[in-house]
Write a protein that holds these residues in place. Structure first.
Motif, PDB file in Angstrom:
ATOM      1  N   LEU A   1     -14.129   0.417 -12.648  1.00 20.63           N
ATOM      2  CA  LEU A   1     -14.564   0.826 -11.317  1.00 20.63           C
ATOM      3  C   LEU A   1     -15.662  -0.065 -10.770  1.00 20.63           C
ATOM      4  O   LEU A   1     -15.842  -0.158  -9.547  1.00 20.63           O
ATOM      5  N   ARG A   2     -16.402  -0.710 -11.660  1.00 16.12           N
ATOM      6  CA  ARG A   2     -17.504  -1.559 -11.214  1.00 16.12           C
ATOM      7  C   ARG A   2     -16.999  -2.835 -10.546  1.00 16.12           C
ATOM      8  O   ARG A   2     -17.694  -3.426  -9.715  1.00 16.12           O
ATOM      9  N   ASP A   3     -15.793  -3.237 -10.872  1.00 20.54           N
ATOM     10  CA  ASP A   3     -15.207  -4.439 -10.266  1.00 20.54           C
ATOM     11  C   ASP A   3     -14.796  -4.112  -8.825  1.00 20.54           C
ATOM     12  O   ASP A   3     -13.884  -3.309  -8.589  1.00 20.54           O
ATOM     13  N   ARG A   4     -15.442  -4.733  -7.855  1.00 18.93           N
ATOM     14  CA  ARG A   4     -15.171  -4.420  -6.450  1.00 18.93           C
ATOM     15  C   ARG A   4     -13.770  -4.840  -6.024  1.00 18.93           C
ATOM     16  O   ARG A   4     -13.213  -4.282  -5.080  1.00 18.93           O
ATOM     17  N   THR A   5     -13.197  -5.807  -6.706  1.00 15.49           N
ATOM     18  CA  THR A   5     -11.841  -6.231  -6.370  1.00 15.49           C
ATOM     19  C   THR A   5     -10.848  -5.096  -6.590  1.00 15.49           C
ATOM     20  O   THR A   5      -9.862  -4.958  -5.856  1.00 15.49           O
ATOM     21  N   ASN A   6     -11.113  -4.278  -7.585  1.00 14.84           N
ATOM     22  CA  ASN A   6     -10.205  -3.180  -7.893  1.00 14.84           C
ATOM     23  C   ASN A   6     -10.251  -2.075  -6.840  1.00 14.84           C
ATOM     24  O   ASN A   6      -9.308  -1.286  -6.743  1.00 14.84           O
ATOM     25  N   ALA A   7     -11.346  -1.994  -6.080  1.00 15.10           N
ATOM     26  CA  ALA A   7     -11.491  -0.903  -5.115  1.00 15.10           C
ATOM     27  C   ALA A   7     -10.369  -0.911  -4.089  1.00 15.10           C
ATOM     28  O   ALA A   7      -9.850   0.140  -3.705  1.00 15.10           O
ATOM     29  N   PHE A   8      -9.962  -2.091  -3.643  1.00 11.50           N
ATOM     30  CA  PHE A   8      -8.915  -2.173  -2.619  1.00 11.50           C
ATOM     31  C   PHE A   8      -7.589  -1.648  -3.155  1.00 11.50           C
ATOM     32  O   PHE A   8      -6.940  -0.815  -2.523  1.00 11.50           O
ATOM     33  N   PHE A   9      -7.169  -2.139  -4.333  1.00 12.16           N
ATOM     34  CA  PHE A   9      -5.886  -1.727  -4.883  1.00 12.16           C
ATOM     35  C   PHE A   9      -5.954  -0.338  -5.516  1.00 12.16           C
ATOM     36  O   PHE A   9      -4.924   0.314  -5.685  1.00 12.16           O
ATOM     37  N   PHE A  10      -7.152   0.104  -5.854  1.00 12.08           N
ATOM     38  CA  PHE A  10      -7.324   1.397  -6.514  1.00 12.08           C
ATOM     39  C   PHE A  10      -7.355   2.534  -5.503  1.00 12.08           C
ATOM     40  O   PHE A  10      -6.832   3.629  -5.771  1.00 12.08           O
ATOM     41  N   VAL A  11      -7.943   2.302  -4.323  1.00 12.20           N
ATOM     42  CA  VAL A  11      -8.143   3.369  -3.342  1.00 12.20           C
ATOM     43  C   VAL A  11      -7.474   3.055  -2.007  1.00 12.20           C
ATOM     44  O   VAL A  11      -6.597   3.790  -1.538  1.00 12.20           O
ATOM     45  N   LEU A  12      -7.866   1.944  -1.392  1.00 17.50           N
ATOM     46  CA  LEU A  12      -7.468   1.687  -0.005  1.00 17.50           C
ATOM     47  C   LEU A  12      -5.990   1.361   0.140  1.00 17.50           C
ATOM     48  O   LEU A  12      -5.314   1.895   1.020  1.00 17.50           O
ATOM     49  N   PHE A  13      -5.479   0.480  -0.693  1.00 16.34           N
ATOM     50  CA  PHE A  13      -4.098   0.029  -0.531  1.00 16.34           C
ATOM     51  C   PHE A  13      -3.079   1.166  -0.705  1.00 16.34           C
ATOM     52  O   PHE A  13      -2.137   1.273   0.088  1.00 16.34           O
ATOM     53  N   PRO A  14      -3.219   2.026  -1.730  1.00 19.98           N
ATOM     54  CA  PRO A  14      -2.253   3.138  -1.834  1.00 19.98           C
ATOM     55  C   PRO A  14      -2.255   4.050  -0.612  1.00 19.98           C
ATOM     56  O   PRO A  14      -1.188   4.431  -0.114  1.00 19.98           O
ATOM     57  N   LEU A  15      -3.432   4.405  -0.118  1.00 22.49           N
ATOM     58  CA  LEU A  15      -3.503   5.278   1.061  1.00 22.49           C
ATOM     59  C   LEU A  15      -2.966   4.572   2.297  1.00 22.49           C
ATOM     60  O   LEU A  15      -2.328   5.199   3.161  1.00 22.49           O
ATOM     61  N   LEU A  16      -3.219   3.263   2.384  1.00 27.21           N
ATOM     62  CA  LEU A  16      -2.684   2.501   3.510  1.00 27.21           C
ATOM     63  C   LEU A  16      -1.164   2.478   3.472  1.00 27.21           C
ATOM     64  O   LEU A  16      -0.501   2.625   4.512  1.00 27.21           O
ATOM     65  N   MET A  17      -0.573   2.315   2.305  1.00 27.71           N
ATOM     66  CA  MET A  17       0.879   2.304   2.185  1.00 27.71           C
ATOM     67  C   MET A  17       1.477   3.659   2.523  1.00 27.71           C
ATOM     68  O   MET A  17       2.541   3.751   3.154  1.00 27.71           O
ATOM     69  N   ILE A  18       0.822   4.731   2.130  1.00 26.34           N
ATOM     70  CA  ILE A  18       1.303   6.071   2.489  1.00 26.34           C
ATOM     71  C   ILE A  18       1.299   6.243   3.998  1.00 26.34           C
ATOM     72  O   ILE A  18       2.250   6.786   4.589  1.00 26.34           O
ATOM     73  N   ALA A  19       0.241   5.752   4.649  1.00 28.08           N
ATOM     74  CA  ALA A  19       0.161   5.859   6.105  1.00 28.08           C
ATOM     75  C   ALA A  19       1.254   5.034   6.779  1.00 28.08           C
ATOM     76  O   ALA A  19       1.917   5.504   7.705  1.00 28.08           O
ATOM     77  N   VAL A  20       1.453   3.801   6.312  1.00 32.90           N
ATOM     78  CA  VAL A  20       2.453   2.921   6.932  1.00 32.90           C
ATOM     79  C   VAL A  20       3.855   3.495   6.770  1.00 32.90           C
ATOM     80  O   VAL A  20       4.641   3.555   7.731  1.00 32.90           O
ATOM     81  N   LEU A  21       4.200   3.950   5.566  1.00 32.58           N
ATOM     82  CA  LEU A  21       5.529   4.506   5.333  1.00 32.58           C
ATOM     83  C   LEU A  21       5.742   5.781   6.127  1.00 32.58           C
ATOM     84  O   LEU A  21       6.838   6.028   6.651  1.00 32.58           O
ATOM     85  N   GLY A  22       4.702   6.600   6.218  1.00 33.92           N
ATOM     86  CA  GLY A  22       4.826   7.831   6.999  1.00 33.92           C
ATOM     87  C   GLY A  22       5.034   7.571   8.469  1.00 33.92           C
ATOM     88  O   GLY A  22       5.873   8.196   9.123  1.00 33.92           O
ATOM     89  N   LEU A  23       4.271   6.618   9.023  1.00 33.98           N
ATOM     90  CA  LEU A  23       4.401   6.306  10.442  1.00 33.98           C
ATOM     91  C   LEU A  23       5.731   5.630  10.756  1.00 33.98           C
ATOM     92  O   LEU A  23       6.311   5.841  11.825  1.00 33.98           O
ATOM     93  N   ALA A  24       6.213   4.822   9.823  1.00 31.14           N
ATOM     94  CA  ALA A  24       7.445   4.065  10.084  1.00 31.14           C
ATOM     95  C   ALA A  24       8.707   4.870   9.819  1.00 31.14           C
ATOM     96  O   ALA A  24       9.657   4.816  10.596  1.00 31.14           O
ATOM     97  N   PHE A  25       8.712   5.640   8.719  1.00 31.16           N
ATOM     98  CA  PHE A  25       9.960   6.281   8.311  1.00 31.16           C
ATOM     99  C   PHE A  25       9.843   7.783   8.141  1.00 31.16           C
ATOM    100  O   PHE A  25      10.865   8.437   7.895  1.00 31.16           O
ATOM    101  N   GLY A  26       8.647   8.328   8.240  1.00 28.88           N
ATOM    102  CA  GLY A  26       8.463   9.741   7.950  1.00 28.88           C
ATOM    103  C   GLY A  26       9.045  10.653   9.011  1.00 28.88           C
ATOM    104  O   GLY A  26       9.262  10.275  10.158  1.00 28.88           O
ATOM    105  N   GLY A  27       9.328  11.876   8.599  1.00 28.87           N
ATOM    106  CA  GLY A  27       9.781  12.895   9.542  1.00 28.87           C
ATOM    107  C   GLY A  27       8.602  13.713  10.008  1.00 28.87           C
ATOM    108  O   GLY A  27       7.450  13.314   9.939  1.00 28.87           O
ATOM    109  N   GLY A  28       8.882  14.902  10.499  1.00 29.37           N
ATOM    110  CA  GLY A  28       7.825  15.811  10.890  1.00 29.37           C
ATOM    111  C   GLY A  28       7.255  15.540  12.258  1.00 29.37           C
ATOM    112  O   GLY A  28       6.253  16.128  12.637  1.00 29.37           O
ATOM    113  N   SER A  29       7.831  14.659  13.053  1.00 29.29           N
ATOM    114  CA  SER A  29       7.347  14.403  14.408  1.00 29.29           C
ATOM    115  C   SER A  29       8.530  14.087  15.303  1.00 29.29           C
ATOM    116  O   SER A  29       9.534  13.555  14.848  1.00 29.29           O
ATOM    117  N   GLU A  30       8.406  14.428  16.586  1.00 26.87           N
ATOM    118  CA  GLU A  30       9.498  14.191  17.522  1.00 26.87           C
ATOM    119  C   GLU A  30       9.431  12.772  18.061  1.00 26.87           C
ATOM    120  O   GLU A  30       8.347  12.240  18.296  1.00 26.87           O
TER     121      GLU A  30
END
Length: 387
Positions: A15-44
């Motif tokens: 956790l002390r390695d700052r390089t890991n912060a992006f792939f450990f926290v930000l990138f997974p949440l960013l991918m969930i957001a991108v996939l949801g906005l592009a292909f997700g349901g639940g919106s008209e």
């Protein structure tokens, strides 16, 4: 306590390695957001409507579109803005009502609506809704023309008369029944489908790539110095194993809690979801331990870890839903732990499953974890004792 100390040191160093912060926290949440906005349901899907000249008839058309189910109508000022919005993806489609709409219809003439869309499934869905609404409005005007031909009178008076007659006509009731079940429930949130796949993907890939730290521990002689103390080899191996699992579990918690808070992702039964995540994190930690014990250097570990992590995840359905797999590929996919974990999360999220419903998946994941940790512990112990 020595094993826990070793595990805590591994987690803190990662956790002390700052390089890991992006792939450990930000990138997974960013991918969930991108996939949801592009292909997700639940919106008209969004339909833009351009109404240059406000009028009673064009206003009725806009109101009918707004009342239609399955489409989110948004007013747009000009045709150019509608075209730009459709091209950029801000709107799935747009309808342009001509400024002469009311005048031409009132005078008995024909008029043309422009329908702008992208060539995708949402545009086709909106197109059917728009055509149904326009056909309904056109039916009103055909009745007006018939009344004018038969009884005379003005357009406005016959429009009112036709609407009054239409209100007196008995409705035709249509009974519908659904046969079978849809692969995805209607109330599935637009971020729910991709969240579990990204959870499994990043837990596994991170565990594989973080195996490089285990090689660094060996290369720097940390393991040998620990072995020179009263600490036994079994304790060192147990500490390293706990460290691999701790990294995977912490990332799993970050993704699950972050997705729930930021995107409202539902993971189903909390206890069952936590057990599934813990079981898969243990599998991922075991795979990382095997790689860290077998690989000879950091470069080899990183390359193999990334390639194997992405490849196995793709094969197990973390990049494409298992529903799209052929029967043969579905069988092959279940040779990976990802497919079993994906089945478990599908049962929780799509079918309101409980712990009892995912017991088979938990059992298979436990078997994967046991096999990997037995192999990884044996290989790491040999490395440590060999010096």
């Amino acid at each position: 306590m020595s094993a826990i100390t070793i595990a805590w040191t591994n987690l803190r160093r990662f956790l002390r390695d700052r390089t890991n912060a992006f792939f450990f926290v930000l990138f997974p949440l960013l991918m969930i957001a991108v996939l949801g906005l592009a292909f997700g349901g639940g919106s008209e899907p969004r339909l833009g409507v351009v109404q240059p000249a406000a009028g009673a008839l064009s206003g009725d058309l806009v109101a009918a579109l707004e009342d239609a189910e399955g489409v989110d109508v948004r007013l747009v000022d000009t045709r150019a803005e509608a075209v730009a919005a459709v091209e950029e993806g801000a709107l799935e489609a747009a309808v342009v009502i001509p400024g002469t709409y009311d005048a031409r219809l009132a005078n008995g003439g024909d008029t043309t609506l422009q329908y702008l869309s992208r060539s995708d499934r949402s545009a086709q869905q909106i197109g059917m809704i728009v055509r149904a609404v326009v056909d309904d409005q056109a039916g009103r005007f055909r009745v007006v023309r018939t009344l004018q031909d038969e009884l005379g009178g003005g357009f406005g008076a016959n429009l009112v008369r036709g609407d009054e007659v239409a209100d007196q006509v008995a409705d035709v009731a249509v009974a519908t029944s659904t046969v079978g079940s849809a692969p995805l429930p209607e109330d599935l949130g637009r971020f729910d489908l991709g969240a579990s796949s990204q959870l499994l993907l990043f837990i596994f890939v991170t565990s594989m790539t973080s195996a490089a730290s285990l090689i660094e521990t060996r290369r720097l002689g940390v393991a040998r110095r620990m072995f020179a103390t009263p600490t036994r080899a079994a304790t060192i191996v147990a500490g390293e194993a706990l460290g691999r699992v701790a990294i995977a579990v912490v990332q799993g918690l970050v993704i699950m809690l972050g997705a729930a808070v930021l995107f409202g992702v539902s993971w189903g039964d909390p206890a069952a979801a936590a057990l599934l995540m813990l079981a898969f994190a243990t599998v991922a930690g075991g795979a990382g331990m095997v790689l860290g014990a077998v690989a000879t250097n950091v470069q080899q570990s990183t390359a193999v870890g990334l390639l194997a992590g992405l490849g196995i995840s793709a094969l197990g359905g973390s990049m494409m839903p298992l529903e799209f797999f052929s029967p043969t590929m579905l069988t092959v996919a279940h040779l990976t732990p990802h497919a079993w974990a994906a089945d478990g999360f599908a049962s929780l999220v799509r079918h309101d499953g409980t712990v009892l419903d995912v017991l088979p998946q938990l059992g298979v994941l436990a078997a994967f974890a046991a096999a990997l940790f037995v192999l990884g512990s044996w290989a790491l112990r040999r490395r440590i004792l060999a010096g």
